[in-house]
Design a protein around this motif. Structure first.
Motif, PDB file in Angstrom:
ATOM      1  N   UNK A 250       0.845  -1.205   0.000  1.00  0.00           N
ATOM      2  CA  UNK A 250       0.000   0.000   0.000  1.00  0.00           C
ATOM      3  C   UNK A 250       0.878   1.253   0.000  1.00  0.00           C
ATOM      4  N   UNK A 251       1.981   1.226   0.743  1.00  0.00           N
ATOM      5  CA  UNK A 251       2.904   2.369   0.752  1.00  0.00           C
ATOM      6  C   UNK A 251       3.425   2.642  -0.659  1.00  0.00           C
ATOM      7  N   UNK A 252       3.809   1.569  -1.364  1.00  0.00           N
ATOM      8  CA  UNK A 252       4.311   1.731  -2.738  1.00  0.00           C
ATOM      9  C   UNK A 252       3.213   2.249  -3.657  1.00  0.00           C
ATOM     10  N   UNK A 253       1.989   1.726  -3.499  1.00  0.00           N
ATOM     11  CA  UNK A 253       0.889   2.167  -4.358  1.00  0.00           C
ATOM     12  C   UNK A 253       0.562   3.641  -4.113  1.00  0.00           C
ATOM     13  N   UNK A 254       0.565   4.065  -2.857  1.00  0.00           N
ATOM     14  CA  UNK A 254       0.256   5.467  -2.542  1.00  0.00           C
ATOM     15  C   UNK A 254       1.327   6.389  -3.135  1.00  0.00           C
ATOM     16  N   UNK A 255       2.582   5.962  -3.028  1.00  0.00           N
ATOM     17  CA  UNK A 255       3.661   6.763  -3.610  1.00  0.00           C
ATOM     18  C   UNK A 255       3.532   6.812  -5.128  1.00  0.00           C
ATOM     19  N   UNK A 256       3.134   5.671  -5.722  1.00  0.00           N
ATOM     20  CA  UNK A 256       2.948   5.611  -7.164  1.00  0.00           C
ATOM     21  C   UNK A 256       1.826   6.524  -7.630  1.00  0.00           C
ATOM     22  N   UNK A 257       0.744   6.591  -6.840  1.00  0.00           N
ATOM     23  CA  UNK A 257      -0.361   7.501  -7.168  1.00  0.00           C
ATOM     24  C   UNK A 257       0.123   8.946  -7.152  1.00  0.00           C
ATOM     25  N   UNK A 258       0.910   9.263  -6.120  1.00  0.00           N
ATOM     26  CA  UNK A 258       1.442  10.621  -5.996  1.00  0.00           C
ATOM     27  C   UNK A 258       2.276  10.985  -7.222  1.00  0.00           C
ATOM     28  N   UNK A 259       3.082  10.000  -7.705  1.00  0.00           N
ATOM     29  CA  UNK A 259       4.049  10.283  -8.768  1.00  0.00           C
ATOM     30  C   UNK A 259       3.524   9.936 -10.156  1.00  0.00           C
ATOM     31  N   UNK A 260       2.282   9.432 -10.229  1.00  0.00           N
ATOM     32  CA  UNK A 260       1.721   9.031 -11.529  1.00  0.00           C
ATOM     33  C   UNK A 260       2.592   7.985 -12.216  1.00  0.00           C
ATOM     34  N   UNK A 261       3.088   7.062 -11.464  1.00  0.00           N
ATOM     35  CA  UNK A 261       3.972   6.019 -12.001  1.00  0.00           C
ATOM     36  C   UNK A 261       3.165   5.066 -12.892  1.00  0.00           C
ATOM     37  N   UNK A 262       3.655   4.710 -14.073  1.00  0.00           N
ATOM     38  CA  UNK A 262       2.942   3.740 -14.926  1.00  0.00           C
ATOM     39  C   UNK A 262       2.887   2.354 -14.255  1.00  0.00           C
ATOM     40  N   UNK A 263       1.925   1.520 -14.701  1.00  0.00           N
ATOM     41  CA  UNK A 263       1.698   0.255 -14.010  1.00  0.00           C
ATOM     42  C   UNK A 263       2.900  -0.675 -13.924  1.00  0.00           C
ATOM     43  N   UNK A 264       3.606  -0.953 -15.012  1.00  0.00           N
ATOM     44  CA  UNK A 264       4.679  -1.957 -14.862  1.00  0.00           C
ATOM     45  C   UNK A 264       5.715  -1.596 -13.793  1.00  0.00           C
ATOM     46  N   UNK A 265       6.311  -0.397 -13.832  1.00  0.00           N
ATOM     47  CA  UNK A 265       7.262  -0.099 -12.746  1.00  0.00           C
ATOM     48  C   UNK A 265       6.580   0.038 -11.377  1.00  0.00           C
ATOM     49  N   UNK A 266       5.330   0.490 -11.342  1.00  0.00           N
ATOM     50  CA  UNK A 266       4.635   0.627 -10.051  1.00  0.00           C
ATOM     51  C   UNK A 266       4.442  -0.741  -9.403  1.00  0.00           C
ATOM     52  N   UNK A 267       3.967  -1.719 -10.169  1.00  0.00           N
ATOM     53  CA  UNK A 267       3.760  -3.052  -9.598  1.00  0.00           C
ATOM     54  C   UNK A 267       5.084  -3.687  -9.190  1.00  0.00           C
ATOM     55  N   UNK A 268       6.122  -3.488 -10.014  1.00  0.00           N
ATOM     56  CA  UNK A 268       7.444  -4.031  -9.672  1.00  0.00           C
ATOM     57  C   UNK A 268       7.931  -3.434  -8.354  1.00  0.00           C
ATOM     58  N   UNK A 269       7.720  -2.138  -8.203  1.00  0.00           N
ATOM     59  CA  UNK A 269       8.136  -1.474  -6.963  1.00  0.00           C
ATOM     60  C   UNK A 269       7.335  -2.004  -5.775  1.00  0.00           C
ATOM     61  N   UNK A 270       6.028  -2.187  -5.971  1.00  0.00           N
ATOM     62  CA  UNK A 270       5.175  -2.653  -4.869  1.00  0.00           C
ATOM     63  C   UNK A 270       5.561  -4.067  -4.449  1.00  0.00           C
ATOM     64  N   UNK A 271       5.898  -4.914  -5.419  1.00  0.00           N
ATOM     65  CA  UNK A 271       6.327  -6.278  -5.079  1.00  0.00           C
ATOM     66  C   UNK A 271       7.678  -6.236  -4.358  1.00  0.00           C
ATOM     67  N   UNK A 272       8.588  -5.407  -4.851  1.00  0.00           N
ATOM     68  CA  UNK A 272       9.913  -5.320  -4.214  1.00  0.00           C
ATOM     69  C   UNK A 272       9.802  -4.807  -2.781  1.00  0.00           C
TER      70      UNK A 272
END
Lengths: 304, 304
Positions: A250-272
């Protein structure tokens, strides 16, 4: 900053014993004490990453004061609303084999306390780039509490991530959070096991929702949007403490929302980040070094 | 007043659960919180009887502050010395079958904190008609801690009752408390099972000691002095909570020392008060009505 909401925080106590034996008396060899509750774990992970974060929610009584003191000692910025009831404790008895949980029932929140919290939440959103809403609801709150907060966030243009279960999840989804992150069991409880197909997950997207991200333990994440889906998985099975992995996600997803990160790197970051939480000994913390390693190793792909 | 000493008090938490199952997570249906530690139980019983009492000992940290607040809320006069370490908690998990105990290790007391307590103890003895010394010693204190306090009490002419175990009991007995109240297991640990004969018990009397009173559970009390012995027993087997019965016995003995009560009525009173504690649901409380009934029914006799 990213705002995290913890409506039912806890003082988490861990008792180390040699072996838990019902009806015996045990000398506890070590006591660990930490601020608990999924939203506080999300805040802890973001803080460890150096991201500006503010933790809000409800705290009351001497146990609430203790949680506040531990949050302050960790250097985590917070703005909790006071309640008259007493914040709950959780006791985890850890022995050589596994852990046994004892969860106090928690406080009853009054209508006036909820109104005061909603006003505080609205004010705090002023400086927020995203908001994470995590965990169970305390007694006294209506099951649409998260729905109310999601609607306020949307009206102010702040994207939201919802991580809860049961009726609070069902009603929250109807309000259209930007992202929701159920795990497989929470999803199945909501839509039945047949509904966990991609069209079934997609049917949960309300107007205003961008995606539902299903966490599937060691099998990684599955993000479903109106017109596509993405999956990412850890490189190998991980040993460690899975408690808190969902909160790191959830922390990674919230940060991704803030930064408008595209899905592939966002999901990779959330898994990592989830994997780095599994590698750390307690929920709400991450193994920063392994986070970097995992990030390099994980590749997200699209499907569907 | 009667001074009670609790060097290792606790915040006693009782968690009600349906059934304790190792490695499961339990929703606690009710939480009970009370000030714990044997000396505080003694003080609670005396306070319930309307006897002037003052509770002293060591308290520290937020858990110590919580114990102090509960003591104050009960209207129990107290004068605890502050310590830097944190007062321990005990968690009792009560299910339909029985209770499971989890005891935190408790604080480490520094030499300076002990000196400050001894000075406070000496000052409080000024107004004391008797002193009860109860329970375990926290880490950091030498095992002769009770012996030090007993010598001070005797030097000031205040009679003392000692209720502890192990090395603290052995060294305390050498200092000559007016009364010591081991139970059978504590006595056997000290002198071996063969030493629990009357001459064996009598050998524990140091100069200055009036008696050793052995508590034998449902078989009642056995008082051994330099030149005699007395026994008293409850009229019948009792159902209830035996925790705290020994503390009620110490409360009766301390009051008897204050009033110079002769042995037969003193032992009868101590048995009745212990039985009234068994009849009450929580340690440190008594069933006042049953206390009166027991007092009429119990007759003490001499033997030996």
């Amino acid at each position: 900053m990213i705002l995290t909401v913890t409506l039912n925080p806890a003082l988490d106590l861990t008792y180390e014993v040699e072996q838990l034996r019902p009806y015996a008396t045990h000398r506890v060899s070590a006591v660990h004490e930490r601020p608990g509750g999924k939203g506080l774990n999300v805040a802890g992970v973001l803080h460890a990453l150096g991201e500006p974060v503010l933790a809000t929610g409800l705290l009351g009584g001497p146990t609430g004061a203790r949680v506040q003191a531990l949050v302050d000692a960790a250097g985590l910025p917070s703005s909790f609303a006071p309640i008259a009831g007493e914040t709950r404790r959780t006791v985890t008895v850890a022995d050589r084999t596994d852990a046994t949980g004892l969860w106090e029932p928690g406080p009853v929140v009054s209508a006036a306390e909820w109104s005061a919290f909603v006003a505080r939440f609205r004010a705090l959103l002023d400086g927020a780039a995203a908001v994470a809403l995590s965990g169970s609801l305390p007694a006294g709150l209506a099951p649409d509490a998260y729905a109310v907060l999601i609607e306020i966030a949307r009206s102010l243009g702040v994207p939201s991530v919802l991580d809860t279960s049961g009726e609070a999840l069902r009603l929250g989804l109807l309000a259209g959070p930007t992202l929701a992150k159920p795990n497989e069991a929470e999803l199945a409880a909501l839509v039945g096991s047949s509904g966990s197909s991609e069209p079934g997950i997609r049917s949960l997207l309300a107007p205003g929702s961008a995606a539902v991200v299903v966490s599937r333990g060691p099998r990684g994440l599955h993000a479903v949007t109106a017109d596509g889906s993405w999956r990412a998985a850890p490189p190998s099975a991980l040993r460690g403490n899975p408690t808190g992995a969902g909160d790191a996600c959830v922390a990674a997803l919230a940060r991704g929302l803030r930064d408008d990160t595209p899905w592939p790197p966002l999901l990779a970051d959330a898994v990592a980040l989830s994997a780095a939480a599994v590698a750390a000994p307690v929920a709400g913390s991450i193994d920063i070094e392994r986070y970097s390693q995992f990030k390099e190793a994980i590749d997200a792909g699209t499907d569907g």
